[in-house]
Design an enzyme around this catalytic site. Sequence first.
Site, PDB file in Angstrom:
ATOM      1  N   HIS A 146       2.727  10.298  -1.310  1.00 22.92           N
ATOM      2  CA  HIS A 146       3.784  10.321  -2.323  1.00 22.92           C
ATOM      3  C   HIS A 146       3.374   9.468  -3.517  1.00 22.92           C
ATOM      4  O   HIS A 146       4.167   9.227  -4.422  1.00 22.92           O
ATOM      5  CB  HIS A 146       5.108   9.808  -1.737  1.00 22.92           C
ATOM      6  CG  HIS A 146       5.758  10.794  -0.816  1.00 22.92           C
ATOM      7  ND1 HIS A 146       5.317  11.024   0.468  1.00 22.92           N
ATOM      8  CD2 HIS A 146       6.806  11.648  -1.001  1.00 22.92           C
ATOM      9  CE1 HIS A 146       6.063  11.954   1.038  1.00 22.92           C
ATOM     10  NE2 HIS A 146       6.972  12.347   0.170  1.00 22.92           N
TER      11      HIS A 146
ATOM     12  N   LYS B 252      -2.828   7.829  -5.918  1.00 23.31           N
ATOM     13  CA  LYS B 252      -3.742   8.304  -4.882  1.00 23.31           C
ATOM     14  C   LYS B 252      -4.106   9.777  -5.121  1.00 23.31           C
ATOM     15  O   LYS B 252      -5.252  10.185  -4.938  1.00 23.31           O
ATOM     16  CB  LYS B 252      -3.089   8.119  -3.507  1.00 23.31           C
ATOM     17  CG  LYS B 252      -4.088   8.060  -2.382  1.00 23.31           C
ATOM     18  CD  LYS B 252      -3.418   7.801  -1.030  1.00 23.31           C
ATOM     19  CE  LYS B 252      -3.524   6.377  -0.587  1.00 23.31           C
ATOM     20  NZ  LYS B 252      -3.089   6.182   0.813  1.00 23.31           N
TER      21      LYS B 252
ATOM     22  N   TYR C 234      -6.263  -6.632  -0.423  1.00 19.45           N
ATOM     23  CA  TYR C 234      -7.080  -7.751   0.060  1.00 19.45           C
ATOM     24  C   TYR C 234      -8.419  -7.867  -0.682  1.00 19.45           C
ATOM     25  O   TYR C 234      -9.281  -8.640  -0.272  1.00 19.45           O
ATOM     26  CB  TYR C 234      -7.332  -7.575   1.566  1.00 19.45           C
ATOM     27  CG  TYR C 234      -6.061  -7.542   2.384  1.00 19.45           C
ATOM     28  CD1 TYR C 234      -5.560  -8.695   2.989  1.00 19.45           C
ATOM     29  CD2 TYR C 234      -5.336  -6.358   2.540  1.00 19.45           C
ATOM     30  CE1 TYR C 234      -4.382  -8.671   3.732  1.00 19.45           C
ATOM     31  CE2 TYR C 234      -4.150  -6.320   3.282  1.00 19.45           C
ATOM     32  CZ  TYR C 234      -3.690  -7.481   3.867  1.00 19.45           C
ATOM     33  OH  TYR C 234      -2.521  -7.456   4.594  1.00 19.45           O
ATOM     34  N   ASP C 235      -8.597  -7.133  -1.775  1.00 20.46           N
ATOM     35  CA  ASP C 235      -9.881  -7.133  -2.491  1.00 20.46           C
ATOM     36  C   ASP C 235     -10.420  -8.535  -2.822  1.00 20.46           C
ATOM     37  O   ASP C 235     -11.614  -8.778  -2.662  1.00 20.46           O
ATOM     38  CB  ASP C 235      -9.778  -6.317  -3.793  1.00 20.46           C
ATOM     39  CG  ASP C 235      -9.951  -4.829  -3.556  1.00 20.46           C
ATOM     40  OD1 ASP C 235     -10.415  -4.444  -2.470  1.00 20.46           O
ATOM     41  OD2 ASP C 235      -9.613  -4.056  -4.473  1.00 20.46           O
TER      42      ASP C 235
ATOM     43  N   ASP D 213      -5.843   6.952   5.781  1.00 16.04           N
ATOM     44  CA  ASP D 213      -5.203   5.722   6.232  1.00 16.04           C
ATOM     45  C   ASP D 213      -6.267   4.642   6.190  1.00 16.04           C
ATOM     46  O   ASP D 213      -7.403   4.874   6.613  1.00 16.04           O
ATOM     47  CB  ASP D 213      -4.648   5.881   7.649  1.00 16.04           C
ATOM     48  CG  ASP D 213      -3.622   4.796   7.953  1.00 16.04           C
ATOM     49  OD1 ASP D 213      -2.635   4.689   7.210  1.00 16.04           O
ATOM     50  OD2 ASP D 213      -3.821   4.039   8.919  1.00 16.04           O
ATOM     51  N   SER D 214      -5.918   3.479   5.665  1.00 17.17           N
ATOM     52  CA  SER D 214      -6.948   2.466   5.462  1.00 17.17           C
ATOM     53  C   SER D 214      -6.382   1.078   5.703  1.00 17.17           C
ATOM     54  O   SER D 214      -5.163   0.900   5.792  1.00 17.17           O
ATOM     55  CB  SER D 214      -7.493   2.568   4.028  1.00 17.17           C
ATOM     56  OG  SER D 214      -6.445   2.388   3.098  1.00 17.17           O
TER      57      SER D 214
ATOM     58  N   HIS E 154     -15.489   1.642   1.867  1.00 10.36           N
ATOM     59  CA  HIS E 154     -14.990   2.403   3.012  1.00 10.36           C
ATOM     60  C   HIS E 154     -14.483   3.775   2.590  1.00 10.36           C
ATOM     61  O   HIS E 154     -14.740   4.780   3.234  1.00 10.36           O
ATOM     62  CB  HIS E 154     -13.888   1.600   3.718  1.00 10.36           C
ATOM     63  CG  HIS E 154     -12.825   1.050   2.807  1.00 10.36           C
ATOM     64  ND1 HIS E 154     -13.125   0.326   1.671  1.00 10.36           N
ATOM     65  CD2 HIS E 154     -11.463   1.132   2.836  1.00 10.36           C
ATOM     66  CE1 HIS E 154     -12.005  -0.016   1.062  1.00 10.36           C
ATOM     67  NE2 HIS E 154     -10.984   0.471   1.751  1.00 10.36           N
TER      68      HIS E 154
ATOM     69  N   LYS F 150     -17.598  -1.179  -6.767  1.00 11.29           N
ATOM     70  CA  LYS F 150     -16.937  -1.224  -5.451  1.00 11.29           C
ATOM     71  C   LYS F 150     -17.173   0.083  -4.684  1.00 11.29           C
ATOM     72  O   LYS F 150     -17.493   0.073  -3.503  1.00 11.29           O
ATOM     73  CB  LYS F 150     -15.431  -1.478  -5.633  1.00 11.29           C
ATOM     74  CG  LYS F 150     -14.630  -1.330  -4.352  1.00 11.29           C
ATOM     75  CD  LYS F 150     -13.142  -1.587  -4.558  1.00 11.29           C
ATOM     76  CE  LYS F 150     -12.353  -1.180  -3.305  1.00 11.29           C
ATOM     77  NZ  LYS F 150     -10.908  -1.406  -3.410  1.00 11.29           N
TER      78      LYS F 150
HETATM   79  P1  IMP Z   1      -2.684   2.839   2.976  1.00 17.11           P
HETATM   80  O1  IMP Z   1      -3.881   3.456   3.613  1.00 17.11           O
HETATM   81  O2  IMP Z   1      -2.406   3.412   1.622  1.00 17.11           O
HETATM   82  O3  IMP Z   1      -1.504   2.820   3.904  1.00 17.11           O
HETATM   83  O4  IMP Z   1      -3.048   1.303   2.658  1.00 17.11           O
HETATM   84  C1  IMP Z   1      -3.147   0.322   3.637  1.00 17.11           C
HETATM   85  C2  IMP Z   1      -3.281  -1.085   3.068  1.00 17.11           C
HETATM   86  O5  IMP Z   1      -4.617  -1.535   3.336  1.00 17.11           O
HETATM   87  C3  IMP Z   1      -3.099  -1.253   1.575  1.00 17.11           C
HETATM   88  O6  IMP Z   1      -1.769  -1.555   1.255  1.00 17.11           O
HETATM   89  C4  IMP Z   1      -3.976  -2.472   1.275  1.00 17.11           C
HETATM   90  O7  IMP Z   1      -3.290  -3.649   1.538  1.00 17.11           O
HETATM   91  C5  IMP Z   1      -5.088  -2.356   2.299  1.00 17.11           C
HETATM   92  N1  IMP Z   1      -6.268  -1.709   1.696  1.00 17.11           N
HETATM   93  C6  IMP Z   1      -6.750  -0.476   1.952  1.00 17.11           C
HETATM   94  N2  IMP Z   1      -7.837  -0.224   1.205  1.00 17.11           N
HETATM   95  C7  IMP Z   1      -8.024  -1.320   0.450  1.00 17.11           C
HETATM   96  C8  IMP Z   1      -8.986  -1.663  -0.556  1.00 17.11           C
HETATM   97  O8  IMP Z   1      -9.900  -0.897  -0.926  1.00 17.11           O
HETATM   98  N3  IMP Z   1      -8.848  -2.877  -1.111  1.00 17.11           N
HETATM   99  C9  IMP Z   1      -7.874  -3.755  -0.759  1.00 17.11           C
HETATM  100  N4  IMP Z   1      -6.954  -3.496   0.147  1.00 17.11           N
HETATM  101  C10 IMP Z   1      -7.021  -2.277   0.759  1.00 17.11           C
END
Ligand code: IMP
Length: 197
Positions: free
Chosen positions: A15, A19, A158-159, A75-76, A184, A179
Amino acid sequence: MRKLAPGQRLVIATHNPGKLREFATLLAPLGVELTSCGELGLPEPEEDAPDFIGNARIKALAAATASGLPALADDSGFSVAALGGAPGVFSARWGGPSKDFAAAMARVHAEIGTNPDRRAWFSCALCLGWPDGNTATFLGRAEGEAVWPPRGPGGFGYDPIFQPHRSSLTYGEMDAATKHQASHRAVAVAQFLAANR
Ligand code: IMP
């Protein structure tokens, strides 16, 4: 893997317009037509899997089933070895409703305490799901160290406390292109593009 044909409509399971734009750039070589859960008004499923791949699969299948189209979800998150992989799938939640990642980074620092093990990594899972339940998943990781204090104004989340191996800069100190040379997310997307060739 079942491949996407040029011109195929693909739902990005998000949403978040930012992204969607990022994926539009990354997936341009495929020549597919993108839409998103936000644009289609689809609900967000509960992400209650214990790992990134499980959550990406939940989001991709929910979007594919609801739309009748193939859907790509990601998902990350950030993991610290000394914390047993936390915050991991809870990375976003550690920021709280106000998305306070200064507080989340301070919590990481406090919980590591004096532990000398500084190993940390970012993970990105991608899942391509189809309306009939077919899925393909990809996992990218970027390995490095958790540093303190936070360094650099760039990026998000968390960058500023992540310094990847073979770099003297944190993600917060890098421009986006640097970056994503080995991030990832870049690794996971490269795997996905290679599987679609
Ligand atoms: P989602 O995958 O959009 O749910 O993100 C998960 C969370 O992981 C994000 O809110 C960030 O806090 C963290 N995160 C994921 N990828 C990164 C990145 O590339 N840099 C910094 N934080 C990240």
